[in-house]
Design an enzyme around this catalytic site. Sequence first.
Site, short mmCIF file in Angstrom:
data_model
loop_
_atom_site.label_atom_id
_atom_site.label_comp_id
_atom_site.label_asym_id
_atom_site.label_seq_id
_atom_site.Cartn_x
_atom_site.Cartn_y
_atom_site.Cartn_z
N ARG A 131 13.45 27.54 13.44
CA ARG A 131 14.47 26.55 13.12
C ARG A 131 14.70 26.45 11.61
O ARG A 131 14.89 25.36 11.06
CB ARG A 131 14.10 25.18 13.71
CG ARG A 131 13.91 25.20 15.22
CD ARG A 131 15.19 25.61 15.95
NE ARG A 131 14.99 25.69 17.39
CZ ARG A 131 14.77 26.82 18.07
NH1 ARG A 131 14.72 27.99 17.43
NH2 ARG A 131 14.60 26.81 19.37
N SER A 143 17.63 19.24 22.34
CA SER A 143 16.22 18.93 22.10
C SER A 143 16.11 18.11 20.82
O SER A 143 16.50 18.57 19.74
CB SER A 143 15.40 20.21 21.97
OG SER A 143 15.41 20.94 23.17
N GLU A 167 14.37 17.94 15.46
CA GLU A 167 15.16 19.17 15.41
C GLU A 167 16.62 18.83 15.12
O GLU A 167 17.31 19.58 14.44
CB GLU A 167 15.05 19.93 16.73
CG GLU A 167 15.76 21.26 16.74
CD GLU A 167 15.42 22.10 17.95
OE1 GLU A 167 16.35 22.65 18.57
OE2 GLU A 167 14.22 22.22 18.29
#
Length: 304
Positions: free
Chosen positions: A177, A227, A297
């Site tokens: 990420r 998410s 996230e």
Amino acid sequence: MNQYMEFYKLLGEFYNEEDITVDSPMSEHIYFRVGGPADILVTPVNEEQVVNTLKLCREYNVPYFILGNGSNILVKDGGISGVVIKFNKLNKITTEGNCVTAQSGALLKDVSKAALENNLRGFEFACGIPGSIGGAVFMNAGAYDGEMAHVIKSARVIDENCNIKNLTKEELELGYRSSIVMKKGYVVIEATVELESGEYASIKDKIDDLTNRRESKQPLEYPSAGSTFKRPEGYFAGKLIQDSGLKGFSIGGAAVSEKHSGFVINKGGATAKDVLDVIAHVQKTVKENFDVELHTEVRIIGRD
């Protein structure tokens, strides 16, 4: 009217009226359906407009934010200062050999469809990610054991000096990420993925399978940003949240999903503060129960 009206007039010199708006509610532009207004929102239709906008913002010290499809963003209730540059109109996709090249605003599902139509496999993992390819490169998006780092060949970006440069896969420094784009504040304008030749039927079967899995396990019936938390090393965020007894926990219109505890959703009428309060409570509870820190996230931006 807001403090950037003079700047709005400058931008108006190279944008059509329909491509520039003032005080645009961000709740209309992000999947969470929350958030206050952007002072100015522009939707460029070519790279030149993007470069000119960035140059003006830097020259006049006006803050800016790059928006793809708004699927991984939470905008605070105070909105966004300065200029939001939304890439949805830069969405051209071309295919040459085993490579698919897409402008930053192209949706991942459309890139996946282009790959399928050209019998190219390897991009199936992205078929259900509701983002743009620019955002996917920015954060090295992934799902179902696949991620952009596995398929990216190169990307064209605008650097901190408003110069366009080509970055190779290695130069993009894609991690979990993360990317050099995220670290240095570059702007992705185009990305090329390199895939493998395959059979249409088997590629389609995999896409259908992943789509069914996603629909059965994720709360797609509610607005969210996917998410909510990154995966902590050695754990699954959803399981930690569920084991903390937080499934269904709610504040105002925001709640931990009953269907998948890793998702914070907008049940209806949520404010950004509701969502942030749920996130904070989840982080605090999981830390107390398991001594594990959950990091978001979803990108949280804007004014309080």
